[in-house]
Design a protein around this motif. Structure first.
Motif, mmCIF file in Angstrom:
data_model
loop_
_atom_site.group_PDB
_atom_site.id
_atom_site.type_symbol
_atom_site.label_atom_id
_atom_site.label_comp_id
_atom_site.label_asym_id
_atom_site.label_seq_id
_atom_site.Cartn_x
_atom_site.Cartn_y
_atom_site.Cartn_z
ATOM 1 N N PHE B 48 -13.166 -7.363 -9.548
ATOM 2 C CA PHE B 48 -12.509 -8.297 -10.174
ATOM 3 C C PHE B 48 -13.240 -9.179 -9.532
ATOM 4 O O PHE B 48 -12.581 -10.516 -10.259
ATOM 5 N N ARG B 267 -16.032 9.067 -10.470
ATOM 6 C CA ARG B 267 -15.636 9.139 -11.547
ATOM 7 C C ARG B 267 -13.758 9.347 -11.420
ATOM 8 O O ARG B 267 -13.288 8.925 -12.456
ATOM 9 N N TRP B 270 -12.849 6.097 -12.037
ATOM 10 C CA TRP B 270 -12.165 5.585 -12.752
ATOM 11 C C TRP B 270 -11.297 5.856 -14.190
ATOM 12 O O TRP B 270 -10.872 5.568 -15.322
ATOM 13 N N MET B 273 -7.725 5.491 -11.721
ATOM 14 C CA MET B 273 -7.542 4.140 -11.953
ATOM 15 C C MET B 273 -7.267 3.331 -13.429
ATOM 16 O O MET B 273 -7.121 1.897 -13.882
ATOM 17 N N LYS B 274 -8.213 3.938 -14.786
ATOM 18 C CA LYS B 274 -8.777 2.904 -15.214
ATOM 19 C C LYS B 274 -9.508 1.768 -14.930
ATOM 20 O O LYS B 274 -9.458 0.281 -15.986
ATOM 21 N N ILE B 275 -10.350 1.605 -14.288
ATOM 22 C CA ILE B 275 -11.374 0.107 -13.221
ATOM 23 C C ILE B 275 -12.787 1.044 -13.268
ATOM 24 O O ILE B 275 -13.041 1.777 -12.479
ATOM 25 N N ILE B 276 -13.726 0.194 -13.187
ATOM 26 C CA ILE B 276 -15.128 0.413 -13.280
ATOM 27 C C ILE B 276 -15.398 -0.369 -11.898
ATOM 28 O O ILE B 276 -14.940 -1.609 -11.593
ATOM 29 N N GLY B 307 -18.506 -3.796 -9.159
ATOM 30 C CA GLY B 307 -17.779 -3.177 -10.417
ATOM 31 C C GLY B 307 -19.155 -3.833 -11.242
ATOM 32 O O GLY B 307 -19.365 -3.119 -12.271
ATOM 33 N N ASN B 308 -20.004 -3.570 -10.620
ATOM 34 C CA ASN B 308 -21.834 -3.846 -11.695
ATOM 35 C C ASN B 308 -22.460 -2.199 -11.652
ATOM 36 O O ASN B 308 -23.300 -1.655 -10.898
ATOM 37 N N VAL B 309 -22.307 -2.424 -13.402
ATOM 38 C CA VAL B 309 -22.865 -0.513 -13.346
ATOM 39 C C VAL B 309 -23.609 -0.815 -14.645
ATOM 40 O O VAL B 309 -23.054 -1.410 -15.799
ATOM 41 N N LEU B 311 -23.772 1.055 -17.763
ATOM 42 C CA LEU B 311 -22.463 1.518 -19.170
ATOM 43 C C LEU B 311 -23.736 2.649 -19.412
ATOM 44 O O LEU B 311 -23.392 3.996 -20.283
ATOM 45 N N PHE B 316 -22.109 10.877 -15.238
ATOM 46 C CA PHE B 316 -21.776 12.101 -15.759
ATOM 47 C C PHE B 316 -21.486 11.465 -17.375
ATOM 48 O O PHE B 316 -21.835 10.566 -17.696
#
Lengths: 316, 316
Positions: B48, B267, B270, B273-276, B307-309, B311, B316
């Protein structure tokens, strides 16, 4: 207003009842999204709620409102979604049985989740009639209390606690937005918002492809969904008698959004805020993006309804 | 200890310098992950942070440490990753130029991000030699200050502020874990941790497929990576002289993890915790999963590095 509709007092009572069981979810704001939409957005993150959705608020209020005698017989519902998981977990926390009717074609991941919370699942054919008949039999056999996913006094009161927390944290909002499916969240949200700040404007946000709330709102008669098809799979249900009445009383309009903008809004939240939201949660932000004339420069609260999404089936 | 290595005092000064520019990121904990790993985890959410990674702490400390004269000539670096974006944003916030050397085959998304922060990008062939030569020329031509991504006093001091915040919020941690690539984050983390709580244990976590820090740590000699290949693309770099010395002094061990467990840990975060988080961030949790004997029942802090991925390219 009917005596059977919750008032803000009922929401306050619900909040006191469930406070120790729920997460007080954070309110987030994001500068780069604010720049893009030219408005000040405050996101109430119910994706971080237990079971990953606001539904746990209503379900736990329903479960913990039962008398000991009622509770001993358990609770029941038909749902293949977040409400089923929420009711199952709330029941387990109170130590009572839960009976969930699920269509046999529900996703494996949802069956596993609900079973994991200790619910007794009964499968049925994937029709509304089969769901209702199966549920009726279960309720008759067990004496369990049916907890409707949205057209239920206690459930609506519980859902209203999310907006109560939002306005307690950010009191000076001018607009509050929530998605609308069956209308439980929007109903509770609108009761809290209007009670805490009389002049706040409350909008519902709904997919064009499941526009029953919009049609009902503007015609004055409940118009059920007819084979709705949207990526916002939490918003497929139609308004109930109770939620329709509350929404008519409190809500300024139901804003419609297209599928493409839902995906765009969802991706924006994932990329910029680094949080996972389900498509239904992105519907209000999509409404902001499509209606700059309503939101430009305005302090706006958005309820992010949940974060349960199959990571292997993303729309981007 | 060499005079050129930051002390905790330098980290405290860095924190005071950058406090108004960085996000104070939240520390999250998750009951269901704790149950799975049988330990109490506290995640410091640098996903964040501004530009989506801890790198902004070090970059902004470097930028805001410059004298006005140095600053007027700008800053430069070679990087195709988070450090480039972080340095560019920090420079823009101070109103000075930034010069970034990027390999011509860097992902479009990263080029766009860095350009979006106002950096002047120079492309080069994708070799280490080309990067260094191109940077040297730039620095000579502009007089800009080179800010190394990790082997830099100011950068390490800035990175240490994340662990400082973590321990200020959760003081009684027994173990602190961070991923290790070039070692800037692990260095800063270990200096803060040992200064704030002498008996804390600090581990680095590293992909088996990029195990230079592990080999260097155990052999006592810096052993560079040879064609590392891991999904944790933030951890491909090798230790520098400064980070190696700090890590040898402060860190108990470098724990290795396989690719499959990295993806599993990512995974889990994700879904629960619902965070990226990006794959590099999942490496410490993977280490916890693979070493239950070290972590069972222990209060453990983990730095989630970013958190830079992309999408559209999830594993997965």
């Amino acid at each position: 207003m009917s005596e059977f509709i919750p008032s803000f007092k009922d929401i306050v009572e619900a909040h006191n009842r469930i406070r120790t069981f729920i997460h007080k979810t954070p309110v987030l704001t994001n500068q780069s999204i604010n720049q893009i939409v030219q408005c000040e957005l405050y996101f109430k993150c119910e994706n971080f709620q237990k079971v990953g959705a606001f539904k746990f608020r209503g379900a736990s209020n329903a479960v913990f409102s039962l008398t000991p005698e009622e509770a001993s017989k358990g609770v029941a519902t038909h749902s293949s979604g977040n409400h089923a998981a929420a009711l199952a977990l709330a029941a387990r926390m109170r130590g009572i049985p839960s009976y969930i009717v699920m269509p046999e074609n529900a996703p494996e991941i949802k069956k596993t989740a609900v079973a994991g919370y200790g619910a007794q699942i009964t499968f049925c054919k994937p029709t509304q009639q089969a769901r209702e008949e199966t549920l009726d039999k279960l309720v008759q056999a067990t004496g369990a209390t049916f907890v409707h996913p949205y057209n239920n006094f206690r459930v609506i009161s519980g859902q209203g606690t999310a907006c109560k927390e939002l306005l307690e944290e950010v009191p000076n909002l001018d607009i509050v937005l929530s998605p609308v499916g069956g209308g439980g969240l929007l109903s509770g949200t609108s009761i809290s918002a209007k009670a805490i700040k009389e002049r706040v404007i409350v909008y519902g946000a709904e997919p064009k492809n499941a526009d029953d709330a919009h049609r009902s709102f503007h015609s004055g008669i409940i118009q059920p969904s007819v084979s709705p098809k949207t990526i916002a799979d939490g918003l497929l249900t139609s308004l109930g008698s109770m939620t329709f009445e509350i929404i008519r009383n409190n809500v300024t309009d139901i804003l419609l959004v297209d599928e493409e903008t839902i995906v765009k809004a969802m991706r924006l939240v994932w990329e910029r805020m680094k949080i996972i939201i389900e498509p239904s949660s992105a519907v209000p932000l999509a409404a902001v993006m499509l209606n700059p004339h309503l939101f430009r420069g305005v302090k706006t609260g958005i309820i992010l309804s949940g974060g349960n999404v199959e990571l292997t089936k993303l729309p981007f």
